[in-house]
Write an enzyme that holds these catalytic residues in place. Sequence first.
Site, PDB file in Angstrom:
ATOM      1  N   LEU A  10       0.892  -1.222  -0.058  1.00 53.06           N
ATOM      2  CA  LEU A  10       0.085  -0.178  -0.022  1.00 53.06           C
ATOM      3  C   LEU A  10       1.018   1.197   0.019  1.00 53.06           C
ATOM      4  CD1 LEU A  10      -2.630  -0.901   2.629  1.00 53.06           C
ATOM      5  CD2 LEU A  10      -2.884  -0.901   0.059  1.00 53.06           C
TER       6      LEU A  10
ATOM      7  N   GLN B  66       4.886   3.154   1.810  1.00 58.11           N
ATOM      8  CA  GLN B  66       5.997   3.272   2.552  1.00 58.11           C
ATOM      9  C   GLN B  66       6.296   4.429   3.203  1.00 58.11           C
ATOM     10  OE1 GLN B  66       9.397   1.564   0.381  1.00 58.11           O
ATOM     11  NE2 GLN B  66      11.009   1.996   2.060  1.00 58.11           N
ATOM     12  N   GLY B  67       6.522   4.381   4.581  1.00 56.32           N
ATOM     13  CA  GLY B  67       6.641   5.793   5.388  1.00 56.32           C
ATOM     14  C   GLY B  67       8.328   5.329   5.985  1.00 56.32           C
TER      15      GLY B  67
ATOM     16  N   PHE C 158       8.886   4.341   8.933  1.00 55.16           N
ATOM     17  CA  PHE C 158       9.287   3.468   9.903  1.00 55.16           C
ATOM     18  C   PHE C 158       9.018   2.154   9.097  1.00 55.16           C
ATOM     19  CE2 PHE C 158       7.566   6.277  13.384  1.00 55.16           C
ATOM     20  CZ  PHE C 158       8.622   6.830  13.458  1.00 55.16           C
ATOM     21  N   GLY C 159       8.571   1.875   7.812  1.00 52.52           N
ATOM     22  CA  GLY C 159       8.620   0.722   7.070  1.00 52.52           C
ATOM     23  C   GLY C 159       7.503   0.696   6.059  1.00 52.52           C
TER      24      GLY C 159
ATOM     25  N   VAL D   9       3.766  -0.674   4.208  1.00 46.59           N
ATOM     26  CA  VAL D   9       2.403  -1.181   4.846  1.00 46.59           C
ATOM     27  C   VAL D   9       1.731  -2.162   3.643  1.00 46.59           C
ATOM     28  CG1 VAL D   9       0.144  -0.591   5.427  1.00 46.59           C
ATOM     29  CG2 VAL D   9       2.121   1.040   6.231  1.00 46.59           C
TER      30      VAL D   9
ATOM     31  N   LYS E 244       1.586  -3.143   8.849  1.00 41.72           N
ATOM     32  CA  LYS E 244       2.792  -2.485   8.821  1.00 41.72           C
ATOM     33  C   LYS E 244       4.122  -3.264   9.338  1.00 41.72           C
ATOM     34  CE  LYS E 244       3.767   1.242  11.623  1.00 41.72           C
ATOM     35  NZ  LYS E 244       3.595   2.744  12.068  1.00 41.72           N
TER      36      LYS E 244
ATOM     37  N   ASP F 199       3.785  13.813  15.302  1.00 45.63           N
ATOM     38  CA  ASP F 199       4.169  13.347  13.931  1.00 45.63           C
ATOM     39  C   ASP F 199       2.956  13.743  13.250  1.00 45.63           C
ATOM     40  OD1 ASP F 199       5.911  13.063  11.881  1.00 45.63           O
ATOM     41  OD2 ASP F 199       5.884  11.167  12.165  1.00 45.63           O
TER      42      ASP F 199
END
Length: 652
Positions: free
Chosen positions: A336, A338-339, A341-342, A344, A357, A455
């Site tokens: 789906l 990527q951010g 922290f990883g 999804v 996630k 955040d």
Amino acid sequence: MRFSLAWKLLFLILTCKIETQVKCLKFDFPGFNVSNELELIRDNSYIVFGAIQVTPDVTGGPGGTIANQAGRALYKKPFRLWSKHKSATFNTTFVINISNKTDPGGEGLAFVLTPEETAPQNSSGMWLGMVNERTNRNNESRIVSVEFDTRKSHSDDLDGNHVALNVNNINSVVQESLSGRGIKIDSGLDLTAHVRYDGKNLSVYVSRNLDVFEQRNLVFSRAIDLSAYLPETVYVGFTASTSNFTELNCVRSWSFEGLKIDGDGNMLWLWITIPIVFIVGIGAFLGALYLRSRSKAGETNPDIEAELDNCAANPQKFKLRELKRATGNFGAENKLGQGGFGMVFKGKWQGRDIAVKRVSEKSHQGKQEFIAEITTIGNLNHRNLVKLLGWCYERKEYLLVYEYMPNGSLDKYLFLEDKSRSNLTWETRKNIITGLSQALEYLHNGCEKRILHRDIKASNVMLDSDFNAKLGDFGLARMIQQSEMTHHSTKEIAGTPGYMAPETFLNGRATVETDVYAFGVLMLEVVSGKKPSYVLVKDNQNNYNNSIVNWLWELYRNGTITDAADPGMGNLFDKEEMKSVLLLGLACCHPNPNQRPSMKTVLKVLTGETSPPDVPTERPAFVWPAMPPSFSDIDYSLTGSQINSLTELTGR
């Protein structure tokens, strides 16, 4: 775990006085959605439009009618009200909204304590779903209620606008009219009610706003021994009815907290417990050996398991093989986004869509981020927060499981290159802003421990199928306590560039005011469709001036603030309404943290309860240390050990 721990526990049991155990039954529904149906016992009641419809609405009733209906909605877990030597106490607060559909309407709604899961037959009309003609005045009815009566149905009623205490009977023990208080129960406006029982007296408060606890809102207080009328274990909830005179009986929010009596101690309990503790001690020792052997193989982490087992928030623990199967082994086709922290992934689990996630191995604080999400939002329940369903840690994999948001993150709708493709209308954007303000106000003021998100940004806002906003990604979030101390210095800055308050770069501290600043930037983004780093003039300016905040303040100074509107809306908006939202966003981005409004004030402005704060036409200079507030405030802050690094400015 060592044998010594089991022996210590055994020693405590042998030496302690065996007393009745008391536990706290506590729940909070800031609003209702379909997923809450699993937590309620419903009899002819429904969850529609974000509320419990205790009697059916027009579309939900048998035969498509709302006349002559009775309904009941109870919390699923029973509440132990009393035991041989003790009586429980409780407090409950709820917001009701009753609107008549005939003139006059009828009949009313009640908060009840009862062992019965369903309303009696033929209990519609004047009986309010509590009793019927046969069971009225019968001690076997076993029901105590606080009724909100909207129709004078029998001679004992004061009027068609009163609050009363009823015991096994539709005729009230005590009743008080609300007409003299300027309150009309079936006006269609929200009413906040608070019911308090201290083991001896039951008190009822009613108000048209959230300040229900003030003494002037006390309707009545009555001495009553509930154990004389009710069994030891009861359900708590609501019942309501209509007759040929009809109304919609809605409960919009509900919280409950009480001391739940577990039972009386005796020697039988002691002799049963001793061998159990002994067996548990042996089992724990063997279990520790097993976990240690698995840990050496890299399959689990006992430290993480222990920390999560001991925290109050304990969502479901998944197996790695379950999540691999659900996501197609984390296949690229299910990715789906990527951010920081990883990644999804979309998955399918037990027939429902989920989002998984997978915390990045490159995240040097992956363990802290992983635990932070679970411990902060694992037990939160708010319609504007992404629901955490569970977690998994196996083979050095950190995995978090959330409810699936079909429309993804907000940023992909705001920052389209072709603005003509945007489907975010002004009404949708307003609803997004209001929903997020409710979520943040809940985190700051509605939780047992205040939570800082730290955040807030467009890529951390998720949209459901109806474009309702839900705040997610709590990897940087922290729970904090009230403190008389000043803010502590922190080792690193947490957050995302563009959303960070100017004072953060000097003092390295996270506060409620820095959350408000980030929310202000997000408000300006949602209205304008511009990124926070938007630059109007391409000359060499510093980071403080080169921002969406500075651009909006320039427009405000020139009297053209509504020119900031996203072209994707096609001028289909109310200019005064938009100006109010933009000014509120600028107020949240005031350089002086002490001048920023609280989230409670922000929410009142967005819901029309108050006007936006005054905003100077010239952007104030950033001065540090900031001018102190004009009132004494309790300080909330984070210690240095609770700080994480900056996150990447990317979507999921």
